[in-house]
Motif scaffolding. Structure first.
Motif, mmCIF file in Angstrom:
data_model
loop_
_atom_site.group_PDB
_atom_site.id
_atom_site.type_symbol
_atom_site.label_atom_id
_atom_site.label_comp_id
_atom_site.label_asym_id
_atom_site.label_seq_id
_atom_site.Cartn_x
_atom_site.Cartn_y
_atom_site.Cartn_z
ATOM 1 N N ASP A 186 -6.795 12.596 8.993
ATOM 2 C CA ASP A 186 -7.382 11.424 8.587
ATOM 3 C C ASP A 186 -6.703 10.143 7.752
ATOM 4 O O ASP A 186 -6.383 9.202 8.145
ATOM 5 C CB ASP A 186 -9.029 11.288 8.236
ATOM 6 C CG ASP A 186 -9.545 10.052 8.266
ATOM 7 O OD1 ASP A 186 -9.773 9.514 9.050
ATOM 8 O OD2 ASP A 186 -9.937 9.811 7.068
ATOM 9 N N ARG A 246 -4.335 15.136 -7.386
ATOM 10 C CA ARG A 246 -5.400 14.387 -6.423
ATOM 11 C C ARG A 246 -4.815 13.476 -5.208
ATOM 12 O O ARG A 246 -3.747 12.783 -5.665
ATOM 13 C CB ARG A 246 -6.240 13.690 -7.235
ATOM 14 C CG ARG A 246 -7.080 14.285 -8.337
ATOM 15 C CD ARG A 246 -8.035 15.205 -7.650
ATOM 16 N NE ARG A 246 -9.098 15.541 -8.628
ATOM 17 C CZ ARG A 246 -9.833 16.540 -8.486
ATOM 18 N NH1 ARG A 246 -9.560 17.539 -7.468
ATOM 19 N NH2 ARG A 246 -10.504 17.126 -9.527
ATOM 20 N N GLN A 247 -5.438 13.687 -3.928
ATOM 21 C CA GLN A 247 -4.633 12.703 -2.920
ATOM 22 C C GLN A 247 -5.400 11.568 -2.806
ATOM 23 O O GLN A 247 -4.725 10.876 -1.886
ATOM 24 C CB GLN A 247 -4.737 13.615 -1.475
ATOM 25 C CG GLN A 247 -4.262 15.063 -1.659
ATOM 26 C CD GLN A 247 -2.759 15.157 -1.580
ATOM 27 O OE1 GLN A 247 -2.094 14.383 -0.674
ATOM 28 N NE2 GLN A 247 -2.174 15.651 -2.847
ATOM 29 N N GLY A 289 -12.646 16.960 -3.777
ATOM 30 C CA GLY A 289 -11.808 17.563 -4.619
ATOM 31 C C GLY A 289 -11.141 19.031 -4.160
ATOM 32 O O GLY A 289 -10.778 19.776 -5.045
ATOM 33 N N GLU A 290 -11.747 19.169 -2.874
ATOM 34 C CA GLU A 290 -11.291 20.576 -2.390
ATOM 35 C C GLU A 290 -9.676 20.505 -2.179
ATOM 36 O O GLU A 290 -9.240 21.735 -2.005
ATOM 37 C CB GLU A 290 -12.141 20.828 -0.944
ATOM 38 C CG GLU A 290 -11.316 20.155 0.253
ATOM 39 C CD GLU A 290 -11.676 18.481 0.147
ATOM 40 O OE1 GLU A 290 -12.479 18.153 -0.558
ATOM 41 O OE2 GLU A 290 -11.382 17.844 1.369
ATOM 42 N N ALA A 333 -7.263 19.849 -3.975
ATOM 43 C CA ALA A 333 -6.740 20.333 -5.323
ATOM 44 C C ALA A 333 -6.988 21.773 -5.385
ATOM 45 O O ALA A 333 -6.165 22.604 -5.900
ATOM 46 C CB ALA A 333 -7.261 19.351 -6.592
HETATM 47 P P1 CMP Z 1 -8.530 15.750 -4.002
HETATM 48 O O1 CMP Z 1 -7.202 15.508 -3.571
HETATM 49 O O2 CMP Z 1 -8.657 17.089 -5.023
HETATM 50 O O3 CMP Z 1 -9.009 14.603 -4.748
HETATM 51 C C1 CMP Z 1 -9.418 13.320 -4.047
HETATM 52 C C2 CMP Z 1 -10.393 13.946 -3.046
HETATM 53 O O4 CMP Z 1 -10.809 12.825 -2.110
HETATM 54 C C3 CMP Z 1 -9.469 14.855 -1.971
HETATM 55 O O5 CMP Z 1 -9.623 16.176 -2.728
HETATM 56 C C4 CMP Z 1 -10.590 14.934 -0.986
HETATM 57 O O6 CMP Z 1 -11.546 15.735 -1.305
HETATM 58 C C5 CMP Z 1 -11.205 13.226 -0.775
HETATM 59 N N1 CMP Z 1 -10.348 12.868 0.415
HETATM 60 C C6 CMP Z 1 -8.985 12.427 0.526
HETATM 61 N N2 CMP Z 1 -8.732 12.138 1.801
HETATM 62 C C7 CMP Z 1 -9.990 11.896 2.201
HETATM 63 C C8 CMP Z 1 -10.370 11.359 3.658
HETATM 64 N N3 CMP Z 1 -9.527 10.811 4.557
HETATM 65 N N4 CMP Z 1 -11.659 11.230 3.929
HETATM 66 C C9 CMP Z 1 -12.509 11.712 3.006
HETATM 67 N N5 CMP Z 1 -12.118 12.246 1.855
HETATM 68 C C10 CMP Z 1 -10.825 12.356 1.440
#
Ligand code: CMP
Length: 140
Positions: free
Chosen positions: A133, A89-90, A79-80, A82
């Motif tokens: 990644d 959220r990604q 969640g970092e 965001a």
């Molecule tokens: P956020 O986009 O806030 O919410 C979804 C979370 O998934 C994102 O933050 C990251 O903390 C985690 N995340 C996204 N992509 C990856 C990845 N390739 N590997 C591990 N964690 C991920």
């Protein structure tokens, strides 16, 4: 929060005692069961999570098919992105088993990031690596 947990958590390990106390005082415990979606790709995020127990799976949509990106376990956070980017959220994060989390409001995380350059570095490095990644895995 126990000293023991600080050793498992890269983020909490980067904080000093006062910052650790501040962040954990704002954290609320949360529990999810296997299959529960904790946060969903594309939605607005209000919280940041640290895994206290259990594991979660991270996936993202790749042209209509979910792509597994990672499994996160005790001490790791999510969640970092965001918090850092104020973007939706990604990825989607799903509990693999019974999971215990610390749920921390993004506003509290942002405060700590302002005060602690070490914690900011941990989150920024991790966020950058995760974005790279994801891109790599989407191109495979
Ligand atoms: P956020 O986009 O806030 O919410 C979804 C979370 O998934 C994102 O933050 C990251 O903390 C985690 N995340 C996204 N992509 C990856 C990845 N390739 N590997 C591990 N964690 C991920």
């Amino acid at each position: 929060m126990s000293e023991d947990f600080a050793r498992f958590s890269e983020l909490f390990g980067a904080l000093d005692d006062a910052e650790r106390k501040q962040l954990s005082s704002l954290a609320k415990p949360a529990r999810f069961e296997a299959g529960d979606v904790i946060c969903r790709e594309g939605e607005q995020g209000d919280d940041f999570f640290v895994l206290v127990k259990g594991s979660v799976s991270v996936s993202a949509d790749n042209f209509g098919t979910p792509r597994e990106l990672a499994t996160l376990t005790r001490g790791q956070f999510f969640g970092e992105l965001a918090a850092l980017s104020e973007q939706p959220r990604q990825a989607t994060v799903t509990a693999v088993e019974s999971v215990e989390l610390m749920r921390i409001p993004l506003s509290a995380v942002k405060e700590v990031l302002k005060r602690s350059p070490r914690a900011a570095e941990v989150l920024q490095k991790s966020g950058l690596q995760r974005v790279e990644d994801t891109l790599k895995k989407m191109m495979e």
